[in-house]
Design a protein around this motif. Structure first.
Motif, PDB file in Angstrom:
ATOM      1  N   GLY A  46      20.020 -34.423 -11.699  1.00  0.00           N
ATOM      2  CA  GLY A  46      20.480 -33.059 -11.948  1.00  0.00           C
ATOM      3  C   GLY A  46      19.465 -32.003 -11.549  1.00  0.00           C
ATOM      4  N   GLU A  47      19.781 -30.764 -11.919  1.00  0.00           N
ATOM      5  CA  GLU A  47      18.966 -29.597 -11.562  1.00  0.00           C
ATOM      6  C   GLU A  47      18.526 -28.935 -12.866  1.00  0.00           C
ATOM      7  OE1 GLU A  47      18.648 -29.180  -8.279  1.00  0.00           O
ATOM      8  OE2 GLU A  47      20.223 -30.602  -7.705  1.00  0.00           O
ATOM      9  N   LEU A  48      17.259 -28.547 -12.922  1.00  0.00           N
ATOM     10  CA  LEU A  48      16.721 -27.971 -14.158  1.00  0.00           C
ATOM     11  C   LEU A  48      16.514 -26.471 -14.046  1.00  0.00           C
ATOM     12  CD1 LEU A  48      13.940 -30.650 -14.726  1.00  0.00           C
ATOM     13  CD2 LEU A  48      16.151 -30.549 -15.893  1.00  0.00           C
ATOM     14  N   THR A 124      26.950 -23.785  -6.170  1.00  0.00           N
ATOM     15  CA  THR A 124      25.742 -24.516  -6.596  1.00  0.00           C
ATOM     16  C   THR A 124      25.961 -26.007  -6.345  1.00  0.00           C
ATOM     17  OG1 THR A 124      26.547 -24.853  -8.845  1.00  0.00           O
ATOM     18  CG2 THR A 124      25.241 -22.861  -8.453  1.00  0.00           C
ATOM     19  N   ARG A 125      24.869 -26.761  -6.480  1.00  0.00           N
ATOM     20  CA  ARG A 125      25.013 -28.216  -6.396  1.00  0.00           C
ATOM     21  C   ARG A 125      24.131 -28.861  -7.467  1.00  0.00           C
ATOM     22  NH1 ARG A 125      20.693 -29.588  -2.360  1.00  0.00           N
ATOM     23  NH2 ARG A 125      18.916 -29.693  -3.758  1.00  0.00           N
ATOM     24  N   ALA A 126      24.522 -30.071  -7.826  1.00  0.00           N
ATOM     25  CA  ALA A 126      23.687 -30.885  -8.698  1.00  0.00           C
ATOM     26  C   ALA A 126      23.776 -32.320  -8.194  1.00  0.00           C
ATOM     27  CB  ALA A 126      24.145 -30.792 -10.145  1.00  0.00           C
ATOM     28  N   PHE A 173      12.640 -19.134  -0.279  1.00  0.00           N
ATOM     29  CA  PHE A 173      13.157 -19.083  -1.648  1.00  0.00           C
ATOM     30  C   PHE A 173      13.753 -20.416  -2.063  1.00  0.00           C
ATOM     31  CE2 PHE A 173      13.228 -14.635  -0.328  1.00  0.00           C
ATOM     32  CZ  PHE A 173      12.782 -13.976  -1.470  1.00  0.00           C
ATOM     33  N   HIS A 174      13.518 -20.791  -3.312  1.00  0.00           N
ATOM     34  CA  HIS A 174      14.164 -21.943  -3.944  1.00  0.00           C
ATOM     35  C   HIS A 174      14.833 -21.393  -5.194  1.00  0.00           C
ATOM     36  CE1 HIS A 174      13.631 -26.331  -5.627  1.00  0.00           C
ATOM     37  NE2 HIS A 174      14.879 -25.910  -5.680  1.00  0.00           N
ATOM     38  N   ASN A 175      16.167 -21.398  -5.201  1.00  0.00           N
ATOM     39  CA  ASN A 175      16.937 -20.707  -6.236  1.00  0.00           C
ATOM     40  C   ASN A 175      17.734 -21.665  -7.120  1.00  0.00           C
ATOM     41  OD1 ASN A 175      16.272 -18.310  -4.741  1.00  0.00           O
ATOM     42  ND2 ASN A 175      18.056 -18.656  -3.434  1.00  0.00           N
ATOM     43  N   HIS A 176      17.608 -21.500  -8.424  1.00  0.00           N
ATOM     44  CA  HIS A 176      18.479 -22.209  -9.363  1.00  0.00           C
ATOM     45  C   HIS A 176      19.250 -21.165 -10.159  1.00  0.00           C
ATOM     46  CE1 HIS A 176      16.595 -26.523  -9.478  1.00  0.00           C
ATOM     47  NE2 HIS A 176      16.686 -26.049  -8.248  1.00  0.00           N
ATOM     48  N   PHE A 177      20.344 -21.598 -10.785  1.00  0.00           N
ATOM     49  CA  PHE A 177      21.219 -20.647 -11.473  1.00  0.00           C
ATOM     50  C   PHE A 177      21.713 -21.242 -12.780  1.00  0.00           C
ATOM     51  CE2 PHE A 177      25.254 -18.608 -12.472  1.00  0.00           C
ATOM     52  CZ  PHE A 177      24.960 -17.268 -12.265  1.00  0.00           C
ATOM     53  N   GLY A 186      23.136 -24.830 -11.541  1.00  0.00           N
ATOM     54  CA  GLY A 186      22.645 -25.810 -10.591  1.00  0.00           C
ATOM     55  C   GLY A 186      21.702 -25.216  -9.575  1.00  0.00           C
ATOM     56  N   HIS A 187      21.428 -26.009  -8.534  1.00  0.00           N
ATOM     57  CA  HIS A 187      20.629 -25.538  -7.402  1.00  0.00           C
ATOM     58  C   HIS A 187      21.534 -24.604  -6.613  1.00  0.00           C
ATOM     59  CE1 HIS A 187      17.814 -26.125  -3.897  1.00  0.00           C
ATOM     60  NE2 HIS A 187      18.932 -25.902  -3.226  1.00  0.00           N
ATOM     61  N   LEU A 188      21.133 -23.351  -6.458  1.00  0.00           N
ATOM     62  CA  LEU A 188      22.002 -22.363  -5.833  1.00  0.00           C
ATOM     63  C   LEU A 188      22.041 -22.545  -4.313  1.00  0.00           C
ATOM     64  CD1 LEU A 188      22.633 -18.818  -6.906  1.00  0.00           C
ATOM     65  CD2 LEU A 188      22.098 -19.163  -4.514  1.00  0.00           C
ATOM     66  N   ALA A 234      17.174 -31.139   3.715  1.00  0.00           N
ATOM     67  CA  ALA A 234      17.679 -31.411   2.373  1.00  0.00           C
ATOM     68  C   ALA A 234      17.815 -30.149   1.530  1.00  0.00           C
ATOM     69  CB  ALA A 234      16.767 -32.409   1.658  1.00  0.00           C
ATOM     70  N   GLU A 235      16.931 -29.177   1.749  1.00  0.00           N
ATOM     71  CA  GLU A 235      16.893 -28.033   0.854  1.00  0.00           C
ATOM     72  C   GLU A 235      17.679 -26.827   1.377  1.00  0.00           C
ATOM     73  OE1 GLU A 235      15.630 -27.624  -2.329  1.00  0.00           O
ATOM     74  OE2 GLU A 235      15.584 -29.785  -2.181  1.00  0.00           O
ATOM     75  N   SER A 236      18.197 -26.937   2.595  1.00  0.00           N
ATOM     76  CA  SER A 236      18.919 -25.771   3.123  1.00  0.00           C
ATOM     77  C   SER A 236      20.374 -25.796   2.676  1.00  0.00           C
ATOM     78  CB  SER A 236      18.828 -25.719   4.632  1.00  0.00           C
ATOM     79  OG  SER A 236      19.401 -26.887   5.166  1.00  0.00           O
TER      80      SER A 236
HETATM   81 ZN   LIG Z   1      16.528 -27.011  -6.385  1.00  0.00          ZN
END
Ligand SMILES: [Zn+2]
Length: 236
Positions: A46-48, A124-126, A173-177, A186-188, A234-236
């Motif tokens: 998951g995403e924190l 978002t994703r998780a 930027f690394h964005n979570h929401f 999740g990871h935005l 992976a992060e885009s």
């Molecule tokens: Zn993330």
């Protein structure tokens, strides 16, 4: 050195790329270094999003859970919140927001953005937790759920890493929401437009903590892996 000027990072995203996904720090230990942050659980569980000292996990079912002290992570960023208001925005696109933030500060330092407001067409994703033996980040991240909302009130928590540090962190930027009502997050991946208040906290110190007691990490040979290329995929 004020403690609110320190960004504490456990592990690095680069370390996840070949599949070093063991949880190597507990949430209890992590919370000694801050009250606000982002990360992922062991096996990309998951995403924190950590807000006001409460650690929330958005799992692959989209549920928002408060994680226990013994929850472990291969990667996380945390700091003690001391945000300064930057500006209010109305119906701003994600690209314009990033431009506006970048023009208001230096892109050669680490900083965090806290954006509280209403977001439209947000995605978002998780990732689903995987078990040992771990696959690569790219493979593991294929088992992810995507969540979408037309309109949702919540907080976007972002960390910006300078180009200079691409590798130790992922430049940009690394964005979570997390939604205010804790029913979404999740990871935005993206949002269409947003209105609300944008605040910033700049760091002058990156405290980089590595999992020195983890055998797999200690013995791993990173040569022969296109770590940066894989991270950007992976992060885009
Ligand atoms: Zn993330």
């Amino acid at each position: 050195m004020s403690k609110t000027s320190i960004l504490y990072q456990h592990g690095t995203l680069a370390l996840l790329v070949p599949g070093l996904l063991d949880g190597t720090i507990t949430m209890k230990e992590m919370l000694q270094h801050g009250d606000t942050g982002i990360g992922t659980g062991e096996g990309l569980d998951g995403e924190l999003v950590i807000l006001n000292g409460t650690p929330y996990q958005i799992d692959s079912h989209g549920s928002v859970n408060i994680v226990p002290d013994d929850f472990t992570m291969p990667f996380a960023n945390i700091h003690f919140a001391n945000y300064q208001k930057l500006f209010d925005v109305k119906d701003i696109s994600q690209a314009d927001l990033e431009k506006k933030v970048v023009s208001a500060t230096s892109t050669n330092t680490f900083f965090s953005i806290e954006f509280s407001g209403t977001f439209t067409n947000i995605k978002t994703r998780a990732v689903k937790k995987s078990q040992k033996p771990y696959d690569t980040l790219a493979k593991t991240a294929e088992c992810q759920s995507i969540f979408q909302r037309e309109t949702v009130a919540g907080t976007m928590l972002s960390y910006y890493s300078p180009q200079l540090f691409d590798g130790a962190a992922v430049a940009g930027f690394h964005n979570h929401f997390l939604a205010d009502d804790h029913t979404f997050g999740g990871h935005l991946l993206e949002f269409g437009s947003a209105s609300g208040t944008v605040s910033i906290q700049q760091f002058d110190t990156l405290e980089q903590h590595l999992p020195v007691n983890n055998q797999e990490f200690s013995n791993f040979d990173f040569s022969g892996h296109d770590i940066l290329g894989d991270i950007h995929k992976a992060e885009s």
